[in-house]
Structures are given as structure tokens and as C-alpha cells.
Design an enzyme around this catalytic site. Structure first.
Site, PDB file in Angstrom:
ATOM      1  N   LYS A   9       0.827  -1.197   0.000  1.00  0.00           N
ATOM      2  CA  LYS A   9       0.000   0.000   0.000  1.00  0.00           C
ATOM      3  C   LYS A   9       0.877   1.270   0.000  1.00  0.00           C
ATOM      4  CE  LYS A   9      -3.829  -2.355   2.418  1.00  0.00           C
ATOM      5  NZ  LYS A   9      -4.733  -2.286   3.603  1.00  0.00           N
ATOM      6  N   TYR A  49     -12.264  -2.738  -3.263  1.00  0.00           N
ATOM      7  CA  TYR A  49     -12.795  -2.727  -1.907  1.00  0.00           C
ATOM      8  C   TYR A  49     -14.322  -2.672  -1.879  1.00  0.00           C
ATOM      9  CZ  TYR A  49      -8.187  -2.233   0.323  1.00  0.00           C
ATOM     10  OH  TYR A  49      -6.910  -2.450   0.798  1.00  0.00           O
ATOM     11  N   PHE A  57     -15.605   3.647   7.047  1.00  0.00           N
ATOM     12  CA  PHE A  57     -14.229   4.004   6.686  1.00  0.00           C
ATOM     13  C   PHE A  57     -13.969   3.901   5.182  1.00  0.00           C
ATOM     14  CE2 PHE A  57     -14.286  -0.535   7.867  1.00  0.00           C
ATOM     15  CZ  PHE A  57     -13.740  -1.120   6.729  1.00  0.00           C
ATOM     16  N   THR A  91      -5.338  -7.735  10.678  1.00  0.00           N
ATOM     17  CA  THR A  91      -5.730  -6.445  10.094  1.00  0.00           C
ATOM     18  C   THR A  91      -5.341  -5.271  10.995  1.00  0.00           C
ATOM     19  OG1 THR A  91      -7.569  -7.549   8.994  1.00  0.00           O
ATOM     20  CG2 THR A  91      -7.701  -5.157   9.181  1.00  0.00           C
ATOM     21  N   ASN A 112      -1.852  -0.030   7.415  1.00  0.00           N
ATOM     22  CA  ASN A 112      -1.383  -1.392   7.703  1.00  0.00           C
ATOM     23  C   ASN A 112      -0.592  -2.042   6.578  1.00  0.00           C
ATOM     24  OD1 ASN A 112      -3.506  -2.016   6.025  1.00  0.00           O
ATOM     25  ND2 ASN A 112      -4.687  -3.154   7.549  1.00  0.00           N
ATOM     26  N   HIS A 115      -1.898  -5.463   1.494  1.00  0.00           N
ATOM     27  CA  HIS A 115      -3.153  -6.183   1.249  1.00  0.00           C
ATOM     28  C   HIS A 115      -2.830  -7.605   0.808  1.00  0.00           C
ATOM     29  CE1 HIS A 115      -7.100  -7.288  -0.360  1.00  0.00           C
ATOM     30  NE2 HIS A 115      -6.439  -7.786  -1.391  1.00  0.00           N
ATOM     31  N   GLU A 126      -9.265 -11.038  -7.739  1.00  0.00           N
ATOM     32  CA  GLU A 126      -8.455  -9.826  -7.540  1.00  0.00           C
ATOM     33  C   GLU A 126      -7.256  -9.798  -8.487  1.00  0.00           C
ATOM     34  OE1 GLU A 126      -7.552  -9.598  -3.346  1.00  0.00           O
ATOM     35  OE2 GLU A 126      -9.633  -9.151  -2.813  1.00  0.00           O
TER      36      GLU A 126
HETATM   37  P1  IDP Z   1      -7.583  -6.949   5.506  1.00  0.00           P
HETATM   38  O1  IDP Z   1      -6.780  -5.914   4.744  1.00  0.00           O
HETATM   39  O2  IDP Z   1      -6.784  -7.513   6.660  1.00  0.00           O
HETATM   40  O3  IDP Z   1      -8.168  -8.016   4.630  1.00  0.00           O
HETATM   41  P2  IDP Z   1     -10.291  -5.863   5.710  1.00  0.00           P
HETATM   42  O4  IDP Z   1     -11.221  -6.076   6.854  1.00  0.00           O
HETATM   43  O5  IDP Z   1     -10.593  -6.550   4.418  1.00  0.00           O
HETATM   44  O6  IDP Z   1      -8.802  -6.181   6.206  1.00  0.00           O
HETATM   45  O7  IDP Z   1     -10.245  -4.289   5.469  1.00  0.00           O
HETATM   46  C1  IDP Z   1      -9.605  -3.779   4.298  1.00  0.00           C
HETATM   47  C2  IDP Z   1      -8.768  -2.598   4.689  1.00  0.00           C
HETATM   48  O8  IDP Z   1      -9.615  -1.542   5.098  1.00  0.00           O
HETATM   49  C3  IDP Z   1      -7.823  -2.822   5.873  1.00  0.00           C
HETATM   50  O9  IDP Z   1      -6.613  -3.435   5.516  1.00  0.00           O
HETATM   51  C4  IDP Z   1      -7.627  -1.409   6.352  1.00  0.00           C
HETATM   52  O10 IDP Z   1      -6.661  -0.735   5.520  1.00  0.00           O
HETATM   53  C5  IDP Z   1      -8.997  -0.795   6.116  1.00  0.00           C
HETATM   54  N1  IDP Z   1      -9.843  -0.872   7.308  1.00  0.00           N
HETATM   55  C6  IDP Z   1     -10.526  -1.941   7.745  1.00  0.00           C
HETATM   56  N2  IDP Z   1     -11.222  -1.673   8.859  1.00  0.00           N
HETATM   57  C7  IDP Z   1     -10.971  -0.364   9.131  1.00  0.00           C
HETATM   58  C8  IDP Z   1     -11.393   0.534  10.165  1.00  0.00           C
HETATM   59  O11 IDP Z   1     -12.156   0.172  11.066  1.00  0.00           O
HETATM   60  N3  IDP Z   1     -10.900   1.800  10.085  1.00  0.00           N
HETATM   61  C9  IDP Z   1     -10.061   2.217   9.108  1.00  0.00           C
HETATM   62  N4  IDP Z   1      -9.630   1.403   8.115  1.00  0.00           N
HETATM   63  C10 IDP Z   1     -10.082   0.136   8.126  1.00  0.00           C
HETATM   64 MG    MG Z   2      -9.653  -7.929   3.225  1.00  0.00          MG
END
Ligand code: IDP
Ligand code: MG
Length: 149
Positions: A9, A49, A57, A91, A112, A115, A126
Site C-alpha cells: 500500500k 474494496y 471508513f 488487520t 497497515n 493487502h 483480484e
Molecule cells: P484486511 O486488509 O486484513 O483483509 P479488511 O477487513 O478486508 O482487512 O479491510 C480492508 C482494509 O480496510 C484494511 O486493511 C484497512 O486498511 C482498512 N480498514 C478496515 N477496517 C478499518 C477501520 O475500522 N478503520 C479504518 N480502516 C479500516
Molecule cells: Mg480484506
């Protein structure tokens, strides 16, 4: 053979962690079949997404992922989806195990770093969202028999 889409990212690229991330997946034994440096359009980000479209978010997530260049990789291997998710870590980086990418390099969910596809079906979908067929390379490594039984 499973496929998974990995994205370094914008924060990972800006922080100079591209090589570190690639190194970990290579070391794990996953085979790179596609890679590119790009800045995601909002259209592609919203498609990628889409499952999160109703979440509070979502707009911030699209802003973040389109804010600067990313490195996108298609990786292949037995158990590639689960293995890559494990290498990436939870996550929420403050809950990610030490030794994972997020556990070693990140603090906040909105920064984070990486992805990884979350299911075998999404891995295929994807990879196809980000790579045309002629951008994927079908190849084998001499070392494959020492990684894939
Ligand atoms: P993942 O990346 O571990 O699969 P997902 O739940 O699919 O996690 O969420 C996608 C991305 O959305 C996360 O990696 C993070 O960057 C963002 N994200 C998820 N939940 C939140 C939140 O509660 N606040 C802000 N960003 C979030
Ligand atoms: Mg995800």
C-alpha cells in the site's frame, strides 16, 4: 495452485518497505507471476474494496489506497492465500503477531502496509482485476520441487 493478490500500500512504498515485503513472500516460497508499480484509480480502488462500500471508513480507505503509488503482485503457490495472510498478519497491526509484516512494521489499521486476498475465489478475482492475461507469466522455478511436494 492458488493465487493471491498482494498490494504494498502507499505507506509501504513511501516508507521504503517494498523490498522488505517482497523478500518475505519470496522467502516463504511463493512464486511471483506478475508485478507492477502503479497509482490506483478511484474506480479500481472502489472495485477492489467493493465489499466495504457501506462501511464508515470506505471513503478514507479509497483516499488512502489511491493517495500515492502502490506495488501490486500476483503470487502463486500451494496454500498461497492462507500463507500470505499469515505472513501479513492481523488487520489491526497492534494485534498482529511479531514476525508478521504488520506486527513488525505497523501500528494503525488505516496504515497497515499490505493487502492480501482473503479467499481462494477472491485471489483469482483480484488478480484478474489488476492484471491482464498477458501481464501474468506462467513459469516454474528450478527450486519448485523443494517447495511444492
Ligand atoms: P484486511 O486488509 O486484513 O483483509 P479488511 O477487513 O478486508 O482487512 O479491510 C480492508 C482494509 O480496510 C484494511 O486493511 C484497512 O486498511 C482498512 N480498514 C478496515 N477496517 C478499518 C477501520 O475500522 N478503520 C479504518 N480502516 C479500516
Ligand atoms: Mg480484506
Amino acid at each position: 495452485m492458488e493465487r493471491t493478490l498482494i498490494i504494498v500500500k502507499p505507506d509501504g512504498v513511501q516508507r521504503g518497505l517494498v523490498g522488505e515485503v517482497i523478500k518475505r513472500f519470496e522467502a516463504r516460497g511463493l512464486r511471483i507471476i506478475g508485478m507492477k508499480f502503479m497509482q490506483m484509480s478511484r474506480e479500481l480502488a472502489m472495485k477492489h474494496y467493493a465489499i466495504h462500500a457501506e462501511r464508515p471508513f470506505f471513503n478514507a480507505l479509497v483516499d488512502y489506497i489511491t493517495s500515492a503509488p502502490v506495488v501490486v503482485m500476483a503470487l502463486e503457490g500451494t496454500n498461497a492465500v492462507a500463507a500470505a495472510r499469515q505472513t501479513i498478519g492481523a488487520t489491526k497491526p497492534h494485534e498482529a503477531a511479531a514476525g508478521t509484516i504488520r506486527g513488525d512494521f505497523a501500528l494503525e489499521i488505516g496504515r497497515n502496509l499490505v493487502h492480501g486476498s482473503d479467499s481462494v475465489e477472491n485471489g483469482i478475482a483480484e488478480v484478474n482485476n489488476f492484471f491482464a492475461a498477458d501481464e501474468l507469466v506462467s513459469w516454474s522455478r528450478n527450486v519448485d520441487p523443494w517447495i511444492f511436494e
